[in-house]
Enzyme design. Structure first.
Site, PDB file in Angstrom:
ATOM      1  N   LYS A 188       0.841  -1.202   0.000  1.00  0.00           N
ATOM      2  CA  LYS A 188       0.000   0.000   0.000  1.00  0.00           C
ATOM      3  C   LYS A 188       0.882   1.261   0.000  1.00  0.00           C
ATOM      4  O   LYS A 188       2.107   1.160   0.080  1.00  0.00           O
ATOM      5  CB  LYS A 188      -0.943  -0.039   1.209  1.00  0.00           C
ATOM      6  CG  LYS A 188      -1.937  -1.224   1.149  1.00  0.00           C
ATOM      7  CD  LYS A 188      -3.151  -0.939   0.305  1.00  0.00           C
ATOM      8  CE  LYS A 188      -4.007  -2.050  -0.217  1.00  0.00           C
ATOM      9  NZ  LYS A 188      -4.512  -3.118   0.560  1.00  0.00           N
TER      10      LYS A 188
HETATM   11  C1  LIG Z   1      -5.855  -3.995   0.916  1.00  0.00           C
HETATM   12  C2  LIG Z   1      -7.299  -3.702   0.968  1.00  0.00           C
HETATM   13  C3  LIG Z   1      -8.066  -3.944   2.117  1.00  0.00           C
HETATM   14  C4  LIG Z   1      -7.560  -4.732   3.279  1.00  0.00           C
HETATM   15  O1  LIG Z   1      -6.476  -4.167   3.911  1.00  0.00           O
HETATM   16  P1  LIG Z   1      -5.729  -5.052   5.018  1.00  0.00           P
HETATM   17  O2  LIG Z   1      -4.889  -4.038   5.739  1.00  0.00           O
HETATM   18  O3  LIG Z   1      -4.899  -6.056   4.284  1.00  0.00           O
HETATM   19  O4  LIG Z   1      -6.748  -5.669   5.877  1.00  0.00           O
HETATM   20  C5  LIG Z   1      -9.381  -3.507   2.150  1.00  0.00           C
HETATM   21  N1  LIG Z   1      -9.937  -2.900   1.097  1.00  0.00           N
HETATM   22  C6  LIG Z   1      -9.245  -2.673  -0.047  1.00  0.00           C
HETATM   23  C7  LIG Z   1      -9.933  -1.972  -1.175  1.00  0.00           C
HETATM   24  C8  LIG Z   1      -7.912  -3.096  -0.159  1.00  0.00           C
HETATM   25  O5  LIG Z   1      -7.249  -2.913  -1.293  1.00  0.00           O
END
Ligand SMILES: *Cc1c(COP(=O)(O)O)cnc(C)c1O
Length: 405
Positions: free
Chosen positions: A203
């Site tokens: 991310k």
């Molecule tokens: C990555 C992601 C999540 C989940 O994030 P985590 O920190 O891995 O739980 C939720 N929604 C979207 C759109 C994502 O891309």
């Protein structure tokens, strides 16, 4: 060839031609510096490695960055969505609206609460939920809307907030892609009732795994803080400090969803670098836009003028109906050129579990169905060089030129 778009007439590597590059370029990679490493060592040398002073510091830095009153660090964005919904009282029999074009985490969090996900189709233009279709899906059971800022492009929050206000529905923003994004000059994280962020490895900023919840609502913030730590009303780390209370009381059925100071140590320094990261992502995305917009067989995500795009991923939609290859064929051909691609996302209504449980039909969400079968994420991250971007462009052009009908 450095800085040049030059290989477009050559034979694709998958057909025996020379690959665009020698070393494999992954679709995503974190960028961790010495500051993060030093801070982690400092944490490991301290007396507190779970949720403690560094998590508090990260929460403070984060809420100052997005301009929210409260920030609660959690173990993931999924955990954040779960306790946001729980704190808002979402339960069995309730309906929560979201987009089909999201990661399964968004839908799963709704199911954890026993509620029903109601999907509203997305737009082909910007891949975000079509806010104009929202009102049709509102029933007396609708309690919440979870817009997902796809790729970091903020949704039409004006329309979403207006509809939510009209029917007294809460808005929880899935801002997993949108750390640092802005809508009408306002940072994502300070608009809806609650926003949840992800610090997963790829991310915009990372803590390995981790998440953050932001809100301006004091009561909700207190509730979510308690829910993130067993439902216990005072922080464990405060119990062990000289000023802390020894006693504790469980007041809600909570979860073990807190962040640790080892994660926060990384996050504190990642956050300081976020704006630079986004500037680099933006520069690269604009380079990709410039060259790829010339290709009629590809749909790019339309940008908006009233936003700062978070540029978390770079999605393209392949018009496979005018190509001799399908999405898998394209990804395999890119891999042969030594470029990794991703799929964000196989739509929620096309996932085996959701299809079986809710009888979803592709025709109910024509845009999300079209995109879901054709979308590909190209590499886009600050650890890339400009030459890497040219390699991506060369590979895409070479493959599309070779396989267009
Ligand atoms: C990555 C992601 C999540 C989940 O994030 P985590 O920190 O891995 O739980 C939720 N929604 C979207 C759109 C994502 O891309």
């Amino acid at each position: 060839m450095i800085g040049e778009i030059s290989m477009i007439d050559e034979k694709p590597a998958i057909e025996g031609g020379a690959p665009v590059r020698k070393e494999f370029l992954p679709v995503g990679r974190p960028l961790i510096g010495q500051e993060e490493k030093d801070e982690v060592i400092d944490t490991l040398n301290s007396d507190w490695i779970s949720k403690g002073p560094k998590t508090k510091r990260f929460e403070n830095d984060f809420k100052n960055y997005v301009g929210s009153k409260y920030a609660i660090a959690v173990s993931s964005c999924t955990a954040g969505l779960h306790i946001a919904l729980t704190a808002l009282g979402i339960k069995a029999g309730d309906e929560v609206i979201t987009t089909p074009l999201t990661f399964v985490a968004t839908g799963n969090a709704i199911l954890y609460c026993g509620a029903t996900p109601v999907l509203v189709d997305c737009k082909i233009s910007d891949f975000n939920i079509d806010a104009a279709l929202l009102e049709d899906k509102v029933t007396e059971n609708t309690k919440s809307i979870i817009p997902v800022h796809f790729a970091g492009l903020p949704c039409d929050m004006e329309k979403i907030q207006k509809t939510a206000g009209k029917y007294n529905i809460s808005v929880i923003e899935d801002a997993a892609h949108a750390i640092g994004a802005e809508y009408n000059g306002q940072k994502i994280g300070s608009i809806g009732d609650v926003s949840t962020f992800s610090f997963y490895a790829t991310k915009n900023i990372t803590t390995g795994d981790g998440g953050m919840i932001t809100t301006d609502n004091e009561e909700l913030a207190a509730k979510m803080e308690i829910l993130s730590f067993f439902g216990i009303s005072s922080d464990a780390w405060q119990r062990y400090s000289p000023a802390g209370k020894i006693n504790y009381d469980m007041v809600e059925l909570g979860y073990k969803y807190n962040m640790t100071d080892i994660q926060a140590a990384i996050g504190i320094h990642q956050l300081k670098k976020l704006d630079r990261f986004i500037e680099t992502r933006k520069k690269y995305a604009e380079m990709l836009n410039k060259y790829l917009s010339e290709i009629p067989e590809i749909i790019l995500q339309e940008n908006k003028t009233n936003v700062r795009h978070g540029r978390h991923i770079y999605p393209i939609v392949l018009k496979t109906e005018v190509l001799k290859i399908d999405r898998k064929g394209f990804i395999d051909a890119m891999r042969a050129e030594n470029i990794g691609c991703g799929i964000h996302f196989v739509a929620l209504h096309k996932q085996y579990y959701y299809k079986k449980r809710f009888n979803f039909n592709d025709n109910d969400f024509p845009n999300a169905s079209y995109i879901s079968d054709r979308i590909v994420s190209l590499p886009l991250y600050p650890k890339m060089s400009e030459n890497d971007i040219y390699d991506v462009v060369n590979a895409v052009k070479k493959i599309i030129n070779h396989y267009r009908k």
